[in-house]
Write an enzyme that holds these catalytic residues in place. Structure first.
Site, short mmCIF file in Angstrom:
data_model
loop_
_atom_site.label_atom_id
_atom_site.label_comp_id
_atom_site.label_asym_id
_atom_site.label_seq_id
_atom_site.Cartn_x
_atom_site.Cartn_y
_atom_site.Cartn_z
N GLY A 187 0.82 -1.22 0.00
CA GLY A 187 0.00 0.00 0.00
C GLY A 187 0.85 1.26 0.00
N ARG A 225 3.81 6.06 1.89
CA ARG A 225 4.25 7.46 1.97
C ARG A 225 3.64 8.26 0.84
NH1 ARG A 225 10.20 7.71 -0.73
NH2 ARG A 225 9.97 5.95 -2.13
N LYS A 271 3.63 11.87 -3.44
CA LYS A 271 4.58 10.86 -2.96
C LYS A 271 5.59 11.54 -2.05
CE LYS A 271 7.71 7.36 -4.96
NZ LYS A 271 7.98 6.64 -6.23
N ASP A 317 9.50 5.90 7.11
CA ASP A 317 9.28 7.23 7.70
C ASP A 317 8.26 8.06 6.92
OD1 ASP A 317 10.67 7.87 5.43
OD2 ASP A 317 12.38 8.81 6.45
N GLY A 318 7.78 7.52 5.81
CA GLY A 318 6.75 8.23 5.04
C GLY A 318 7.30 9.35 4.17
N ARG A 366 -2.71 -1.41 -9.82
CA ARG A 366 -1.54 -2.25 -10.06
C ARG A 366 -1.96 -3.71 -10.04
NH1 ARG A 366 2.49 1.18 -6.95
NH2 ARG A 366 1.29 3.03 -6.47
N ASP A 380 3.65 -5.01 -7.44
CA ASP A 380 3.04 -3.74 -7.00
C ASP A 380 3.54 -2.58 -7.84
OD1 ASP A 380 5.40 -4.67 -5.49
OD2 ASP A 380 5.37 -2.66 -4.61
N ASN A 381 4.55 -2.81 -8.67
CA ASN A 381 5.07 -1.75 -9.54
C ASN A 381 4.71 -2.00 -10.99
OD1 ASN A 381 6.20 -0.45 -7.35
ND2 ASN A 381 8.18 -1.44 -7.57
#
Ligand code: AMP
Ligand code: MG
Length: 493
Positions: free
Chosen positions: A92, A95, A115, A127-128, A185, A254-255
């Site tokens: 998911g 970030r 992003k 850390d996002g 995706r 996921d990409n």
């Protein structure tokens, strides 16, 4: 009477929001001192957005995540994925946030996505945040891909947040605004398939069909036609990567998009000398995502998509698997067709004739054996069509082998009625002079991280016209000096 300024973005109703379970409403973190680094004015115009409004403080506040634009609720999207072959049920947007969907000036629906905008419920240990270098990298390589005519997500803007992010050192934090046909995706389907609600995959597929493969509704089996649409879009996309020497670097499920756009410019890079085993990513120890493996990996990822769709293909599992297998096994032929059509264009060969395949293979074998720069060689071939073989010959340490190949090549070409000038011009429209050379990209990003955006903008100006050779830009067309490398890339953090 006061007149309110019109909103910067006009969001359209989003059907994705009906797919509860596939997102979490979320707010971006506050950036202490946001400042615009680069704005994509051409893309803003395409979106019908006023570039000046984006440059103004209210616009920058939106691009930094400090202000939620009117008419939308940002969400973090859920997805799963196979990372280097290992299934991760919950990835998911850790970030990132989907701001919403807009209709561009051509009526195309586009996602607006931030992003680097702070931790979300999917952040796990992260850390996002994002550092400015990798976000500018995504910007410049995405624009280069777009200019090369390859379907891709694109960057609308990069802002620095005024914060620092801890990587190997402290780096300026940044937020990228990404524009995509959608962010669906293969991993989105994988996530939906693990959900308790058995209708979720069907509803997601219906959504994806309406958005990306609307022709599928006319088919006898719309879900199979949808799958076929994704298979074909990916076969075409990966062929186009291969034709310019692009290595994605992290083709996890996921990409990989459902739309057929390239997404996630992390450890990607362009190959210099031709070698199918080329890998740049520092974490790709086994070479899973090497240049030459990309078509096979795409097919592997598509098999993972098919698994999520099986119940929609047929109520009988055996029939569903059989139907999926037929479509999946059409991937190599589709890919091969896109690749060889593209290669024939690159070589200025007309219609497919016996021998063209051998000619292509033999050139690539020569490039590999003599460690020749892929991009330079193809570009130099148009001069040979016009009678000057020097630019191409001089790239080979043993030019006699090239000469022998060239004689066969010219013989195939002479069967066409096209004038050599027309052939050479057409070749120059598909063989770029300028690609994002790794050393140039690194230099531009290093300067940008020190606050000097001059090299970044110069590089961008070069790359947005990759096929137009311009005087004074010779250094951008040249391979890296021998002192550069071995080149290593890192997952875009
Ligand atoms: P990527 O390698 O960029 O495709 O990301 C893989 C996963 O890691 C996705 O779920 C991302 O959202 C997540 N991720 C990557 N970097 C960070 C970060 N700094 N903070 C939170 N999540 C991240
Ligand atoms: Mg990703």
């Amino acid at each position: 009477m006061s007149v309110d300024a019109p909103p910067v973005f006009v969001f359209d109703r989003s059907d994705f929001r009906e797919l509860r379970g596939l997102y979490e409403p979320w707010q971006a973190a506050q950036a202490p001192a946001p400042a615009l680094v680069v704005l994509n004015e051409a893309l803003a115009a395409e979106l019908g957005v006023d570039a000046d409004a984006l440059r103004a403080p209210d616009g920058v506040a939106i691009l930094a995540g400090n202000a939620t634009p009117e008419g939308t609720t940002p969400v973090a999207q859920a997805y799963a994925g196979h990372q280097f072959g290992m299934f991760q049920p919950r990835l998911g947007d850790g970030r990132a946030l989907l701001l919403g969907e807009v209709l561009d000036v051509n009526g195309r629906r586009r996602d607006l996505h931030l992003k680097g905008s702070g931790r979300t419920p999917f952040a796990r240990g992260g850390d996002g945040k994002a550092a400015v270098g990798p976000m500018l990298r995504e910007y410049v390589i995405g624009e280069a891909m777009h200019a090369l005519g390859i379907p891709t997500t694109r960057a609308l803007a990069v802002v620095v947040t005024g914060d620092h992010v801890a990587r190997d050192t402290l780096l300026p934090g940044a937020v990228l605004t990404r524009v995509a046909a959608s962010h669906l995706r293969v991993g989105t389907f994988q996530f939906a398939a693990t959900h308790d609600d058995p209708t979720l995959v069907r509803r997601l597929a219906d959504h994806a069909i309406a958005r990306h493969h609307p022709h599928a509704v006319e088919a006898k089996n719309r879900y199979l036609a949808f799958f076929e649409g994704v298979v074909d879009a990916q076969a075409s996309l990966v062929a186009r990567w291969m034709l310019v020497g692009f290595i994605h670097g992290v083709m996890n499920t996921d990409n990989m998009t459902i739309s057929g756009e390239t997404i996630d410019y992390g450890p990607c890079a362009f190959m210099d000398t031709f070698d199918p085993a080329t890998v740049f990513s520092s974490i790709d120890h086994g070479g899973r995502y090497a240049y030459g493996n990309q078509p096979q990996i795409a097919q592997w990822n598509l098999a993972r998509l098919a698994e999520t769709l099986l119940p929609l293909f047929d109520v009988e599992m055996e029939s569903a698997v059989a139907a999926a297998t037929v479509v999946l096994q059409s991937f190599p032929d589709r890919y091969q067709r896109y690749w060889s059509d593209g290669m024939r264009e690159k070589l200025g060969l007309g219609a497919d004739r016996p021998g063209a395949g051998r000619l292509i293979e033999d050139l690539l074998a020569l490039l590999q054996a003599q460690t020749v720069d892929f991009t330079s060689c193809f570009r130099a071939l148009s001069s040979a069509v016009l009678g000057d073989t020097t630019p191409a010959r001089s790239l080979f340490t043993e030019p006699s082998a090239f000469d022998a190949w060239s004689t066969r090549w010219r013989a195939q070409q002479s069967s066409q009625t096209r004038h050599p000038r027309a052939i050479a011009e057409a070749m120059d429209q598909v063989n770029p002079v300028y690609i994002p050379r790794n050393h140039q990209v690194e230099e531009a990003l290093a300067a940008a991280s020190e606050g000097d955006l001059g090299p970044f903008h110069r590089l961008l100006d070069v790359l947005v016209q990759p096929f137009e050779e311009r005087p004074g830009l010779e250094s951008y067309a040249a391979p890296a000096p021998s002192t550069f490398g071995p080149y290593r890339t890192f997952c875009g953090t």
